[in-house]
Enzyme design. Structure first.
Site, PDB file in Angstrom:
ATOM      1  N   SER A   1       0.805  -1.223   0.000  1.00  0.00           N
ATOM      2  CA  SER A   1       0.000   0.000   0.000  1.00  0.00           C
ATOM      3  C   SER A   1       0.840   1.276   0.000  1.00  0.00           C
ATOM      4  O   SER A   1       0.287   2.373   0.039  1.00  0.00           O
ATOM      5  CB  SER A   1      -0.905   0.013   1.237  1.00  0.00           C
ATOM      6  OG  SER A   1      -1.699  -1.151   1.268  1.00  0.00           O
TER       7      SER A   1
ATOM      8  N   THR B   1       6.991   1.164   1.921  1.00  0.00           N
ATOM      9  CA  THR B   1       8.405   1.502   1.705  1.00  0.00           C
ATOM     10  C   THR B   1       8.561   3.007   1.501  1.00  0.00           C
ATOM     11  O   THR B   1       9.483   3.638   2.026  1.00  0.00           O
ATOM     12  CB  THR B   1       8.937   0.754   0.459  1.00  0.00           C
ATOM     13  OG1 THR B   1       8.486  -0.601   0.512  1.00  0.00           O
ATOM     14  CG2 THR B   1      10.436   0.792   0.382  1.00  0.00           C
TER      15      THR B   1
ATOM     16  N   HIS C   1       2.373  -4.344  10.080  1.00  0.00           N
ATOM     17  CA  HIS C   1       1.199  -4.576   9.221  1.00  0.00           C
ATOM     18  C   HIS C   1       0.005  -5.037  10.071  1.00  0.00           C
ATOM     19  O   HIS C   1      -1.044  -5.376   9.540  1.00  0.00           O
ATOM     20  CB  HIS C   1       1.492  -5.685   8.202  1.00  0.00           C
ATOM     21  CG  HIS C   1       2.426  -5.296   7.093  1.00  0.00           C
ATOM     22  ND1 HIS C   1       2.304  -4.132   6.375  1.00  0.00           N
ATOM     23  CD2 HIS C   1       3.481  -5.960   6.529  1.00  0.00           C
ATOM     24  CE1 HIS C   1       3.254  -4.085   5.443  1.00  0.00           C
ATOM     25  NE2 HIS C   1       3.984  -5.177   5.521  1.00  0.00           N
TER      26      HIS C   1
HETATM   27  P1  PAP Z   1       5.518  -3.713   1.527  1.00  0.00           P
HETATM   28  O1  PAP Z   1       4.201  -3.550   2.218  1.00  0.00           O
HETATM   29  O2  PAP Z   1       5.861  -5.128   1.220  1.00  0.00           O
HETATM   30  O3  PAP Z   1       6.610  -2.990   2.223  1.00  0.00           O
HETATM   31  P2  PAP Z   1       4.941  -1.542  -0.214  1.00  0.00           P
HETATM   32  O4  PAP Z   1       6.115  -0.657  -0.151  1.00  0.00           O
HETATM   33  O5  PAP Z   1       3.758  -1.165   0.605  1.00  0.00           O
HETATM   34  O6  PAP Z   1       5.358  -3.027   0.086  1.00  0.00           O
HETATM   35  O7  PAP Z   1       4.404  -1.639  -1.689  1.00  0.00           O
HETATM   36  C1  PAP Z   1       5.206  -1.698  -2.831  1.00  0.00           C
HETATM   37  C2  PAP Z   1       4.553  -0.794  -3.841  1.00  0.00           C
HETATM   38  O8  PAP Z   1       4.929   0.563  -3.572  1.00  0.00           O
HETATM   39  C3  PAP Z   1       5.017  -1.084  -5.257  1.00  0.00           C
HETATM   40  O9  PAP Z   1       3.904  -0.734  -6.094  1.00  0.00           O
HETATM   41  P3  PAP Z   1       3.690  -1.354  -7.565  1.00  0.00           P
HETATM   42  O10 PAP Z   1       3.870  -2.819  -7.477  1.00  0.00           O
HETATM   43  O11 PAP Z   1       2.306  -0.955  -7.955  1.00  0.00           O
HETATM   44  O12 PAP Z   1       4.697  -0.697  -8.424  1.00  0.00           O
HETATM   45  C4  PAP Z   1       6.176  -0.119  -5.399  1.00  0.00           C
HETATM   46  O13 PAP Z   1       6.523   0.161  -6.746  1.00  0.00           O
HETATM   47  C5  PAP Z   1       5.619   1.095  -4.692  1.00  0.00           C
HETATM   48  N1  PAP Z   1       6.683   1.989  -4.234  1.00  0.00           N
HETATM   49  C6  PAP Z   1       7.848   1.649  -3.585  1.00  0.00           C
HETATM   50  N2  PAP Z   1       8.574   2.730  -3.340  1.00  0.00           N
HETATM   51  C7  PAP Z   1       7.876   3.783  -3.811  1.00  0.00           C
HETATM   52  C8  PAP Z   1       8.140   5.194  -3.864  1.00  0.00           C
HETATM   53  N3  PAP Z   1       9.260   5.714  -3.384  1.00  0.00           N
HETATM   54  N4  PAP Z   1       7.210   5.985  -4.442  1.00  0.00           N
HETATM   55  C9  PAP Z   1       6.058   5.473  -4.950  1.00  0.00           C
HETATM   56  N5  PAP Z   1       5.761   4.155  -4.937  1.00  0.00           N
HETATM   57  C10 PAP Z   1       6.658   3.318  -4.374  1.00  0.00           C
END
Ligand code: PAP
Length: 332
Positions: free
Chosen positions: A71, A74, A139
């Site tokens: 969501s 990161t 989470h």
């Molecule tokens: P997690 O809950 O496992 O930590 P999380 O970071 O919530 O994961 O989600 C990853 C999503 O955030 C990815 O989305 P997508 O698959 O639709 O591309 C990832 O690309 C996106 N994401 C990670 N870092 C950033 C950022 N700096 N800015 C915008 N979106 C990001």
């Protein structure tokens, strides 16, 4: 008062016995899913969740980042870290030593259930070394948070995202997880999607996860800040200012004039983080490669992967579960 209460051997054994008595389902993770306090957890991570729940002692100055996976965790971790510790770590482009340039955001802001997992038998992690204000993440759903988080004045920042994009992001993430850790038989997006719609996925049902924090943010706005990924995309600087103010470290006029907000936004952008060597090669949480946290980061990417009838089904679920409480998402 001691920072953590020590669990006994019985505590460990009791946790194992408790988990073995709970309902189980197949999940993308090889250990499967277990239903605990009305939410589905990866069975592998559940002991850490329960230990965190029982032993974590929050401090009033703590800040906790919460999300359902995929969501925007990161991203929020990197923004909150940069803003909260900016007096210590100058976020300007000139600072080649900023921790975010050398560490994955998950290595800087730890998931508490991961910290409590895999400790030597009968022990809890020592968190006393973390200086105030501490920044952690989880989470875990609102009602299942440790009692001390509810009772203390610590702050909670929750981020949620359009479930259509979450399920697509999760699907791509799962495909990258080590084959040895991935359950077999999840080769079809349809089956994966079906389980997500039934609420049977890690930290699901998504609607109960979101609503727990949504309601808490309305009842206790000083305690819970509720963010949407889509809003963060649309106005990152404006939301970063909200986050900082909520954490008790608002940007001064001088900082704003000097472009500190924009520097942080740039450093934490997907394109910047994705290009860093540390995020291409590291492994902050076992099973997951750091590069798997950075994909496209787009709003509405679901249209490329979900059929119109699948989308209709999920939209109906959102309409039935979230809309009555005023929680809606812009859907293209
Ligand atoms: P997690 O809950 O496992 O930590 P999380 O970071 O919530 O994961 O989600 C990853 C999503 O955030 C990815 O989305 P997508 O698959 O639709 O591309 C990832 O690309 C996106 N994401 C990670 N870092 C950033 C950022 N700096 N800015 C915008 N979106 C990001």
């Amino acid at each position: 008062m001691a920072e953590n209460s020590e669990p006994s051997y019985d505590d460990q054994q009791e946790i194992e016995e408790l988990i073995s008595s709970l309902p189980k389902r197949k999940g993308w993770h090889s250990s499967g899913l277990t239903l605990y306090q009305n939410f589905w957890y990866s069975s592998k991570f559940l002991p850490g969740v329960i230990s965190f729940q029982r032993h974590f002692l929050a401090r009033d100055s703590d800040v906790l980042i919460v999300s359902k996976p995929k969501s925007g965790t990161t991203w929020l971790k990197s923004l909150a870290f940069s803003a909260l510790y900016r007096a210590q770590f100058n976020p300007s482009e000139a600072n080649a030593n900023h921790p975010l340039l050398y560490s994955n955001p998950h290595a800087l802001v730890h998931f508490l259930e991961q910290k409590y997992r895999g400790q030597p038998a009968g022990q809890v992690p020592d968190l006393t070394g973390f200086a105030n204000p501490r920044l952690f993440a989880t989470h875990v759903p609102y009602d299942s948070l440790p009692e001390s988080i509810h009772r203390s004045h610590c702050k909670v920042i929750y981020i949620c995202r359009n479930p259509l994009d979450v399920v697509v992001s999760l699907w791509h993430f799962v495909a990258q997880v080590d084959a040895g850790d991935r359950a077999g038989g999840w080769s079809s997006m349809e089956e994966f999607f079906d389980n997500f719609c039934q609420g049977i996925d890690g930290y699901g049902p998504f609607w109960d996860h979101m609503l727990g924090y949504w309601k808490a943010s309305q009842e206790r706005p000083e305690k819970v800040l509720f963010l949407k990924y889509e809003d963060l995309k649309e106005d990152t600087a404006g939301n970063l200012k909200r986050i900082s103010e909520f954490m008790g470290v608002p940007f001064s006029e001088e900082e704003e004039r000097n472009g500190v907000v924009e520097e942080i936004v740039k450093m934490c952008s997907l394109s910047s983080l994705k290009e860093l060597e540390v995020n291409k090669t590291g492994r902050s949480i076992s099973s997951f490669e750091d590069k798997s946290y950075f994909r496209k980061g787009e709003v509405g990417d679901w249209v490329n992967y979900i059929s119109p009838s699948m989308a209709e089904r999920l939209k109906n679920i959102m309409e039935e579960t979230l809309s009555p409480f005023g929680l809606t998402f812009r859907i293209n």
